[in-house]
Design an enzyme around this catalytic site. Sequence first.
Site: not given
Ligand SMILES: C[S@@+](CC[C@H](N)C(=O)[O-])C[C@H]1O[C@@H](n2cnc3c(N)ncnc32)[C@H](O)[C@@H]1O
Length: 273
Positions: A101, A124-125, A142, A146
């Site tokens: 991504q 990682d957030a 959203e 996760h």
């Molecule tokens: C459903 S997508 C939403 C993407 C974006 N916010 C949008 O609305 O188009 C979920 C996003 O959360 C990110 N994500 C999930 N777990 C994460 C983590 N631990 N740290 C950083 N990013 C994370 C994924 O890589 C993905 O980009």
Amino acid sequence: MSAHDSALSVPEEVGLLYDRLTALDTEGTGGSLHLGFWDLDDTGVPLVEAADRLTDMMADRLLLRPGHRVLDVGCGLGQPAGRIARRTGAHVTGIAISRDQITRATEIAEAEGLSGQVEFQHADAMELPFPDESFDAAIAIESIFHMPDREQVFREVRRVLRPGGRIVLTDFFARGPIPADKQRHVDRLLRDFIMTLADGDDYLPMLRRAGLRFTELLDITEQSVRPTFQQMSRDNDQLDPVFAEGGDAKFSPADMVDVDEFGSALLTAEKPR
Ligand SMILES: C[S@@+](CC[C@H](N)C(=O)[O-])C[C@H]1O[C@@H](n2cnc3c(N)ncnc32)[C@H](O)[C@@H]1O
């Protein structure tokens, strides 16, 4: 695909899931990876447009000005970041757990001439690679569902926000006990997308424990979750290839249309001055 490989951490699994999704042709989604938002009488508006509307409604709550520094937590393909940068003149830094991504988001931003205004980084957030107080605002569309430790994410967001800085986010939660006959549909969705539902009763206390002051909470389920699943069940089979390897139990948006208890909340909070 097997959604859960025990050798990997949850963030690593989620990263691989989104690497696979990135490989799909997502032109039809307009690049944003979230649900739409509709007024109750305009459900004919296409998902792509309604998804932009949700982005705008969230970004508006950040009161952004040109030059503000915004952190996009879980930025997907960077479409929301680009839109926010163009609309407000803010500088947006997006992070995501999927390396593919980040590569794609960077390519798209370059192609759109936005390189100076948005940037993307794999991170990682729960462990943000930024100094204290380096952002004026944060947005998480959203993505929080996760992340295995929401409170840790909020502690990190608080750390990197300046005093008075706001975060706006959407998250999924159970609006009430889920009836037994619908639980398996919810379980399948949570399993296939590696998500957890938030504990609605503990959300505000959790924000407080993380040092954030909650300012607004909206239940947007009826204007977001339900019409999105309705539209997806009519015309979206794009996810099929990602889950094909999963065998028998494959997530289907149509199964979720009547699950009234599966809710989405829009929350705004700020770091106290
Ligand atoms: C459903 S997508 C939403 C993407 C974006 N916010 C949008 O609305 O188009 C979920 C996003 O959360 C990110 N994500 C999930 N777990 C994460 C983590 N631990 N740290 C950083 N990013 C994370 C994924 O890589 C993905 O980009």
